[in-house]
Design an enzyme around this catalytic site. Structure first.
Site, PDB file in Angstrom:
ATOM      1  N   ARG A  11       0.852  -1.141   0.065  1.00 39.88           N
ATOM      2  CA  ARG A  11      -0.008   0.049   0.019  1.00 39.88           C
ATOM      3  C   ARG A  11       0.761   1.209  -0.015  1.00 39.88           C
ATOM      4  NH1 ARG A  11      -0.635   4.550   2.761  1.00 39.88           N
ATOM      5  NH2 ARG A  11      -0.210   3.488   4.734  1.00 39.88           N
ATOM      6  N   ASP A  12       1.609   1.499   1.292  1.00 38.47           N
ATOM      7  CA  ASP A  12       2.297   2.786   1.142  1.00 38.47           C
ATOM      8  C   ASP A  12       3.605   2.779   0.120  1.00 38.47           C
ATOM      9  OD1 ASP A  12       2.959   5.463   2.330  1.00 38.47           O
ATOM     10  OD2 ASP A  12       3.550   4.400   4.182  1.00 38.47           O
ATOM     11  N   HIS A 208       3.407   3.840  12.891  1.00 35.08           N
ATOM     12  CA  HIS A 208       4.050   4.041  11.611  1.00 35.08           C
ATOM     13  C   HIS A 208       4.852   4.971  11.533  1.00 35.08           C
ATOM     14  CE1 HIS A 208       3.018   3.691   7.095  1.00 35.08           C
ATOM     15  NE2 HIS A 208       3.707   4.942   7.317  1.00 35.08           N
ATOM     16  N   HIS A 210       8.628   6.378   9.489  1.00 33.84           N
ATOM     17  CA  HIS A 210       9.278   6.606   8.279  1.00 33.84           C
ATOM     18  C   HIS A 210      10.777   6.659   8.524  1.00 33.84           C
ATOM     19  CE1 HIS A 210       5.951   7.681   5.068  1.00 33.84           C
ATOM     20  NE2 HIS A 210       5.833   6.634   5.752  1.00 33.84           N
ATOM     21  N   CYS A 241       4.749   9.631   1.073  1.00 33.76           N
ATOM     22  CA  CYS A 241       3.250  10.086   0.911  1.00 33.76           C
ATOM     23  C   CYS A 241       3.484  11.114  -0.301  1.00 33.76           C
ATOM     24  CB  CYS A 241       2.827  10.930   2.077  1.00 33.76           C
ATOM     25  SG  CYS A 241       1.523  11.979   1.905  1.00 33.76           S
ATOM     26  N   ASN A 250       9.556   4.604   4.194  1.00 36.63           N
ATOM     27  CA  ASN A 250       9.203   3.884   5.371  1.00 36.63           C
ATOM     28  C   ASN A 250      10.225   3.160   5.952  1.00 36.63           C
ATOM     29  OD1 ASN A 250       6.078   3.578   5.702  1.00 36.63           O
ATOM     30  ND2 ASN A 250       6.315   3.351   3.380  1.00 36.63           N
TER      31      ASN A 250
END
Lengths: 312, 312
Positions: A11-12, A208, A210, A241, A250
């Site tokens: 996803r990310d 979460h 980064h 993002c 990430n």
């Protein structure tokens, strides 16, 4: 002590790369990483395909992921419509990103905080219509919680207040996201402690992070020391993002799992098998940079025998 | 709380690169980094020029560094001969690497543990002949303390015993080195705690970490939490050990200082000025890879105002 890794690369990671990964590669990635022992994978987002064509096939990816026994299938949803699609697809968990920076929220999902809370209430109402045994877990993810590339510093009290607001609006749990890679270990400890104090320890178990400024793994350590038991990470550190310029990367699943494993914490993950999963992503996205130091350096000589004693 | 950064790039960094940095660039680097507020720099090694031609000019570099007010000028010495040259050059601090892995010691300096302890005693005797006011600080650095690329795991009791042996042989202080980048935060905490318990907290204040598997900054955090107050780091993460294959990459000074600064710990270092020092190294060594995430990402928007509150 068991630490749950939630792989967010599909996803990310994929939302931040220009190329579209073919669905067969996505399926192979998810299958291989689940086989390596990763217990939870965020497999996509239910967002308009026009905005994120890379994730347009999320429903089909979810259908595949659900066939993998024992895997928790998570997705991201920006609104009620996305939540409805996620429920239809049969996910086990859905998260809504709620940006503590209202400026970022407007840019990212074009909604104010009040509008977002309405959306959260509507999703919570949808959840209540589902039978308990098939109801997905509904998490509110407080993004830009450690600072915003648009607003700058974010008052920590605001993060705590919005965590409480999300719980009141009907989330099952809240999480903290360092969307911009601004966080540092002292800040991570303070925010984790204060949010958990406000909403209850069992309602805030995940974070979460980064690695934008190289502190991702240190921040993860700080979170662990405050009792966090679920850590998001992305294979090869893929991710970022698209609406927060400069905010990429990430934390690297491979390095994180090496750390946890070497510390004697249980993850259920076979490190060698995890490292082998990289090839699938590299083959499918040959133009994307894959991060991570452990994959290049390899595991220590004679690892793990003799290295791991006990958690300090 | 003040944390002392010891920049080891001009020694550990330059010994591991193929190119020889011109002495004018070395001087400019040291001058600029000291001006940015770095309090201690390991400027070279007194080793035979045949073995490390990159550091053949160490005496001249020391002479330059000594002209910089307030800077602690440190060097590495492998033996008594090196210590004599270091004293002649007028260093403030000298460290002898003592490899806990005897296999690595034989490869690196061709000496057994007993031979190394003899060398330490001889250097300590030399130190005692010097007037107290001009006597350099003499540190024993326990290298391969977290594992060895040749021997594999290193028993932790052996590290503690050798720390005690180094102090008995006449070192003023001991330090721990993760030469191979095998360390993890739990191990760092255990070893720091146990060595400090054995030799006294004021006799073990520093640690030398590598980022080979991406855990360097997390290991630094773990060391800080155990009371360590001096951290070695290398600009751009330059460095490694030529005799420990695969063991490259010191922790990146820029990322480390960003972490400490963002946590509200004092380093006396101006981050913007530190980041600007990279250009000197990049210009002088255009073929070498420089690591670090903070230099690419830049500092957070509005930093530091509003980000730093208090140490957790």
């Amino acid at each position: 002590m068991f630490i749950e890794i939630s792989e967010v690369g599909p996803r990310d990671g994929l939302q931040s790369v220009k190329s579209i990964m073919p669905i067969e590669a996505k399926k192979a990635w998810i299958t291989a990483e689940a086989a390596a022992g990763v217990p939870e994978i965020e497999v996509g987002s239910f967002v308009p395909p026009k905005l994120l064509p890379q994730l347009a096939d999320t429903a089909e990816v979810v259908a595949h992921a659900r066939t993998i026994e024992g895997l928790t299938v998570a997705v991201l949803v920006p609104n009620l419509k996305g939540a409805e699609n996620a429920v239809k697809a049969g996910v086990h968990k859905l998260s809504i990103p709620f940006s503590v920076s209202e400026t970022h929220s407007l840019k990212n999902v074009r909604r104010t905080h009040d509008q977002m809370l309405d959306e959260v209430r509507a999703i919570a109402a949808l959840m209540r219509t589902l039978p308990a045994e098939s109801r997905p877990k509904f998490e509110g993810g407080l993004s830009t919680a450690f600072g915003c590339t648009l607003e700058g510093p974010i008052p920590e009290d605001k993060v705590v207040a919005l965590a409480e607001a999300l719980m009141e609006a009907g989330c099952d749990e809240v999480g903290l996201s360092d969307t911009t890679g601004y966080g540092n270990p002292a800040q991570v400890k303070r925010l984790v402690r204060n949010v958990r104090r406000a909403v209850g320890e069992d309602k805030m178990t995940g974070i979460h992070l980064h690695n934008t400024r190289g502190l991702g793994i240190a921040n993860a350590l700080a979170a662990l020391e405050e009792g966090i038991t679920t850590l998001d990470a992305s294979l090869g550190g893929l991710g970022g993002c698209p609406f927060a310029p400069g905010a990429s990367g990430n934390i690297v699943t491979e390095d994180l799992v090496f750390m946890l494993d070497a510390m004697g914490l249980e993850t259920g993950i076979d490190l060698d098998a995890l490292l082998a999963v990289r090839d699938i992503v590299i083959d499918a996205l040959p133009d994307e940079e894959m991060f991570g130091f452990t994959p290049d350096a390899g595991l220590p000589k004679g690892y793990p025998g003799g290295y791991i004693r006990q958690v300090a």
